[in-house]
Design a protein around this motif. Structure first.
Motif, mmCIF file in Angstrom:
data_model
loop_
_atom_site.group_PDB
_atom_site.id
_atom_site.type_symbol
_atom_site.label_atom_id
_atom_site.label_comp_id
_atom_site.label_asym_id
_atom_site.label_seq_id
_atom_site.Cartn_x
_atom_site.Cartn_y
_atom_site.Cartn_z
ATOM 1 N N THR A 7 0.811 -1.655 -0.077
ATOM 2 C CA THR A 7 -0.188 -0.195 0.115
ATOM 3 C C THR A 7 0.679 1.296 0.192
ATOM 4 O O THR A 7 0.058 2.117 -0.292
ATOM 5 N N HIS A 8 2.165 1.084 0.488
ATOM 6 C CA HIS A 8 3.016 2.416 -0.291
ATOM 7 C C HIS A 8 4.287 2.155 -0.214
ATOM 8 O O HIS A 8 5.061 1.275 0.459
ATOM 9 N N LEU A 9 5.000 2.677 -1.485
ATOM 10 C CA LEU A 9 5.655 2.417 -2.346
ATOM 11 C C LEU A 9 6.239 3.465 -3.097
ATOM 12 O O LEU A 9 5.113 4.438 -3.030
ATOM 13 N N HIS A 10 7.678 3.813 -3.628
ATOM 14 C CA HIS A 10 8.477 5.039 -4.584
ATOM 15 C C HIS A 10 8.386 4.577 -5.918
ATOM 16 O O HIS A 10 9.740 4.031 -5.831
ATOM 17 N N LEU A 11 8.015 3.833 -6.659
ATOM 18 C CA LEU A 11 8.373 2.986 -7.890
ATOM 19 C C LEU A 11 8.786 4.034 -8.602
ATOM 20 O O LEU A 11 9.489 4.272 -10.154
ATOM 21 N N GLY A 93 -1.833 11.655 -1.184
ATOM 22 C CA GLY A 93 -0.487 11.213 -0.851
ATOM 23 C C GLY A 93 0.670 11.330 -1.468
ATOM 24 O O GLY A 93 0.812 11.063 -2.744
ATOM 25 N N GLU A 94 1.612 11.499 -0.582
ATOM 26 C CA GLU A 94 1.519 12.059 0.699
ATOM 27 C C GLU A 94 1.566 12.551 1.064
ATOM 28 O O GLU A 94 2.443 13.580 0.557
ATOM 29 N N ILE A 95 0.772 13.251 2.486
ATOM 30 C CA ILE A 95 0.714 14.645 2.858
ATOM 31 C C ILE A 95 1.233 13.676 4.262
ATOM 32 O O ILE A 95 1.122 13.341 4.420
ATOM 33 N N LEU A 157 -2.078 6.261 8.674
ATOM 34 C CA LEU A 157 -1.164 6.632 8.905
ATOM 35 C C LEU A 157 -0.309 5.921 7.933
ATOM 36 O O LEU A 157 0.708 5.169 8.627
ATOM 37 N N HIS A 158 0.730 5.929 7.560
ATOM 38 C CA HIS A 158 1.761 4.909 6.838
ATOM 39 C C HIS A 158 2.519 5.162 7.685
ATOM 40 O O HIS A 158 2.871 6.294 8.073
ATOM 41 N N ALA A 159 3.647 3.999 7.901
ATOM 42 C CA ALA A 159 5.245 4.182 8.882
ATOM 43 C C ALA A 159 4.675 4.132 9.944
ATOM 44 O O ALA A 159 5.346 4.816 10.889
ATOM 45 N N THR A 207 5.773 -1.633 2.029
ATOM 46 C CA THR A 207 7.482 -1.810 2.317
ATOM 47 C C THR A 207 7.970 -0.597 2.351
ATOM 48 O O THR A 207 9.346 0.046 3.006
ATOM 49 N N ASP A 208 7.058 0.321 1.270
ATOM 50 C CA ASP A 208 8.394 2.049 1.397
ATOM 51 C C ASP A 208 9.044 1.936 0.426
ATOM 52 O O ASP A 208 10.014 2.399 0.403
ATOM 53 N N ALA A 209 8.745 0.787 -0.269
ATOM 54 C CA ALA A 209 10.397 0.985 -1.349
ATOM 55 C C ALA A 209 10.880 1.808 -1.750
ATOM 56 O O ALA A 209 9.151 2.041 -2.357
HETATM 57 ZN ZN LIG Z 1 6.967 7.193 1.638
#
Ligand SMILES: [Zn+2]
Length: 274
Positions: A7-11, A93-95, A157-159, A207-209
């Motif tokens: 649900t959260h990464l940065h491709l 997001g992300e904000i 609330l990510h991470a 993952t926030d990869a």
């Molecule tokens: Zn992130």
């Protein structure tokens, strides 16, 4: 076969430029069939949209990170609003607020954050929130805006790294918890204690990869295939089978983001049955 959503990464990050196709294939082979790539400004939002247009299972969040908060002027907000209408966009997001890096003063960060909370409620999308060294202010802002916007204001609330008191307030405000690599770190006994007590219908995995790799891969580039390590740790913390945790967190991601990944999962089940 598992069906997981990162649900959260940065491709869009340059770390993936050379081999994005094989990174996503490796993830799909271990059952990660959905990906939500989060933006930090307009340029990365456009890059995310380009990736989502060509790669199956990729969705995106568009928004201005607190480290880009000062660039969100009226024009940029209008552009963001029009990008938010694209079919692959599932969140704003992300904000958020980052009083650790403090790339912009708190009042500038808050102005940008609140403008995007209002935008999200207006266009009917959830928000993906980043918060660092700012819990007290974050909870005040969320309390205030939840009161004003009602259940139209929802998100994750990510991470998540707060304590139990914070977790209870976040849950009471109707938000979800994004749990990733830090859950696997040996020193994070405290976080595992909190996660053990989170409402299980409010937890999604991420993952926030390319950042924050789980324990066995620390110091290396993170990638979505490593999500399985987060799910295994979560299964241990919850004392539930891995398959049950996978199903539950995927259902939660589908509920929060309105993902249409049922079709993908069904196709996979058929594939593995035949
Ligand atoms: Zn992130």
């Amino acid at each position: 076969m598992l069906s997981l959503v990162d649900t959260h990464l940065h491709l869009f990050e340059p770390q993936f430029r050379g081999d994005l196709g094989s990174v996503l294939d490796r993830a799909r082979r271990v059952g990660v069939t959905g990906f939500i790539t989060a933006a930090v400004d307009l340029e990365t939002a456009r890059e995310n949209l380009r990736i989502a247009d060509t790669e199956p299972g990729v969705y995106t969040a568009v928004g201005f990170h607190p480290s880009a908060a000062g660039w969100l002027d009226t024009g940029a907000l209008g552009t963001l609003a029009s990008l938010a209408g694209e079919p692959r966009v599932v969140a704003i997001g992300e904000i958020g607020l980052d009083f650790y890096r403090m790339d912009f003063p708190p009042e500038v960060q808050e102005r940008s954050f609140v403008a995007q909370l209002e935008l999200a409620a207006e266009v009917g999308l959830p928000v993906v929130i980043h918060t660092r060294d700012a819990w007290a202010r974050m909870l005040e802002v969320l309390r205030t805006w939840r009161r004003r916007l009602g259940p139209r204001l929802r998100g994750v609330l990510h991470a998540f790294s707060g304590d139990l008191a914070i977790a209870e307030e976040v849950a009471a405000l109707g938000f979800y918890f994004g749990i990733g690599g830090p859950l696997t770190y040996p020193k994070n006994e405290g976080l595992r204690g909190v996660v053990a007590r989170l409402p299980r219908d409010r937890v999604v995995v991420e993952t926030d990869a390319p950042y924050l790799p789980p324990q066995p891969w620390r110091g290396r580039r993170n990638e979505p295939a490593f999500l399985i390590e987060v799910v295994k740790t979560l299964a241990r913390v919850w004392a539930e089978p891995v398959e049950a945790v996978a199903r539950r967190t995927t259902d939660n991601a589908r509920d929060l983001f309105g993902l249409d990944i049922g079709a993908v999962a069904a196709a996979r089940a058929e594939e593995s049955a035949s």
